[in-house]
Design an enzyme around this catalytic site. Structure first.
Site, short mmCIF file in Angstrom:
data_model
loop_
_atom_site.label_atom_id
_atom_site.label_comp_id
_atom_site.label_asym_id
_atom_site.label_seq_id
_atom_site.Cartn_x
_atom_site.Cartn_y
_atom_site.Cartn_z
N LYS A 54 0.69 -1.37 0.00
CA LYS A 54 0.01 0.19 -0.15
C LYS A 54 0.96 1.17 -0.06
CE LYS A 54 -3.85 -2.39 2.51
NZ LYS A 54 -4.18 -2.72 3.89
N GLN A 98 -3.83 -1.86 10.30
CA GLN A 98 -3.83 -3.16 9.59
C GLN A 98 -4.18 -4.15 10.65
OE1 GLN A 98 -2.84 -3.52 6.17
NE2 GLN A 98 -3.83 -5.64 6.45
N ASP A 121 -10.84 3.11 5.78
CA ASP A 121 -11.21 1.73 5.61
C ASP A 121 -12.85 1.71 5.60
OD1 ASP A 121 -9.18 -0.24 5.05
OD2 ASP A 121 -8.73 -0.53 7.32
#
Ligand code: NAP
Length: 295
Positions: A54, A98, A121
Site C-alpha cells: 500500500k 492493519q 477503511d
C-alpha cells in the site's frame, strides 16, 4: 459456455490513475497532497507485505505516506495515542490500522478512535450508518471495488438479482448496502445468504450476479449457478500445492473451471477483486483529502 474474464488488473490500474490525476488536481488547485498513515502492530508477514505494498502504491501515485510499526506487545493505549496523533495531523487525511491486531487489542475500540473523516477503511460506525441510510461517506474498499468491477465490466447491477454469499462486516454486509442504494451503479435486488441458509444453491441458482465472500475454497460450483450469470469471487484461500515452489497456491471461493462453463462473466483469483482493494483505498484517501464528503 466459456465465461468472459473480468480482469482486475486494467480496472484497478484505471482507478489508481484516476486517483493520481485527482491528487495532482488537489495539489495544483489547493496545495494539498493526500497523506495516508499506516499503523502496523506485530510481525505478521502477510500484514507487513500488505502495508508495504500500500505504501508503494502511495509513492507511485504521488501521495504522502507514513508507516508506524510497533511490536506485538504494544498496549491498546499506545495504539490509541498514535491514532490521536494522526487524527490531529493536518498532513494526514487517511488512517489505516492493519488488521488483525494482537488479541489484547480491541479492534472496535481502535476503529472508533479514528476520526471518521480519516477512516479510509470505511469501518467506523458513523460511516457504516451513513452507508446504510445512503448518505455520502467513506465506504469499505473491497465492497466498493466490487461495485466498480461490476460497473466497469459492463455488468451494471441495476435491476438485477444479486446474491451475496457471506454476511461479514468486512465484505458481505457492506456489499449489500452499496448495491441496494437507489443510485446509478447500484439499485440491485439483493439477497444475502450465510450458514443459516439450508440450501445455498437454491439462492445462487436464482442470481443474475453471485458474489462469493465465504472463505471456503471452491465452495460455489457451476451446478449452483444460473446459465449466463456474472460471478464475483472475493475469496482468498491458500491451499497446498506441491507443484509450487512455495508448496501452496491461492484459490477463490468459486470452483473456477465448472463455474466458467456456466457463467457469462467471472473474476479470477488471483487477479480479480484482490487488486481492487488498494485501488479503492487510494480513491478513498484522495476523497478524504478533498474534504468534500462531510461538508
Ligand atoms: P468471514 O468474516 O469469515 O465471513 C465469511 C462469511 O461466509 C460468513 O458470513 C459466513 O456465514 C459465511 N459462510 C462461511 N461458510 C459458509 C457456508 N458453508 N455456507 C454459507 N455461508 C458460509 O470472511 P470475510 O472477511 O467476509 O472474507 C471472505 C473471503 O473473502 C475470505 O476468503 C477472505 O480472505 C476474502 N477477502 C478478500 C478480500 C480482497 O480481495 N481484498 C478482502 C476481504 C476478504 P456466518 O455469518 O453464518 O458464519
Amino acid at each position: 459456455m466459456s465465461a468472459t474474464l473480468i480482469d482486475g488488473k486494467p480496472i484497478s490500474l484505471a482507478i489508481k490513475d484516476e486517483a493520481k490525476k485527482e491528487a495532482e488536481e488537489l495539489l495544483r488547485t489547493r496545495g494539498i497532497t493526500p497523506g495516508l498513515a499506516f499503523i502496523l502492530v506485530g510481525d505478521d508477514p502477510a500484514s507487513e507485505i500488505y502495508v508495504r505494498s500500500k505504501g508503494k502504491t502511495c509513492a507511485e501515485i504521488g501521495f504522502h505516506s507514513v508507516t508506524e510499526t510497533r511490536p506485538v506487545d504494544t498496549s491498546q493505549a499506545e495504539v490509541l495515542d498514535l491514532i490521536a496523533r494522526f487524527n490531529a495531523d493536518p498532513s494526514i487525511h487517511g488512517i489505516l490500522v492493519q488488521f488483525p491486531l494482537p488479541k489484547h487489542i480491541d479492534e472496535m475500540k481502535v476503529i472508533e478512535a479514528i476520526d471518521y473523516r480519516k477512516d479510509v477503511d470505511g469501518f467506523h460506525p458513523i460511516n457504516v450508518g451513513r452507508l446504510v441510510i445512503g448518505r455520502p461517506c467513506l465506504r469499505p474498499c473491497t465492497p466498493a471495488g466490487i461495485q466498480e468491477m461490476l460497473i466497469r465490466s459492463g455488468n451494471d447491477p441495476g435491476g438485477r438479482h444479486v446474491v451475496i454469499v457471506g454476511r461479514s462486516n468486512l465484505v458481505g454486509k457492506p456489499v449489500l448496502n452499496i448495491l441496494l442504494q437507489k443510485q446509478r451503479g447500484a439499485n440491485a435486488v439483493a439477497t444475502i445468504a450465510h450458514t443459516g441458509a439450508r440450501d445455498i444453491a437454491r439462492y445462487t441458482r436464482e442470481a443474475d450476479i453471485v458474489i462469493a465472500a465465504i472463505g471456503r475454497p471452491g465452495f460455489i460450483t457451476g451446478s449452483m449457478l444460473k446459465p449466463g450469470c456474472t460471478v464475483i469471487d472475493v475469496g482468498i484461500n491458500r491451499i497446498p500445492d506441491p507443484t509450487k515452489k512455495s508448496g501452496t497456491r491461492i484459490i477463490g471461493d468459486v470452483e473456477f473451471t465448472s463455474a466458467s462453463e456456466v457463467a457469462a462473466a467471472i473474476t479470477p483469483v488471483p487477479g480479480g477483486v484482490g487488486l481492487m482493494t488498494i485501488a479503492m483505498l487510494m480513491k478513498n484517501t484522495v476523497l478524504a483529502a478533498s474534504g468534500t464528503l462531510y461538508s
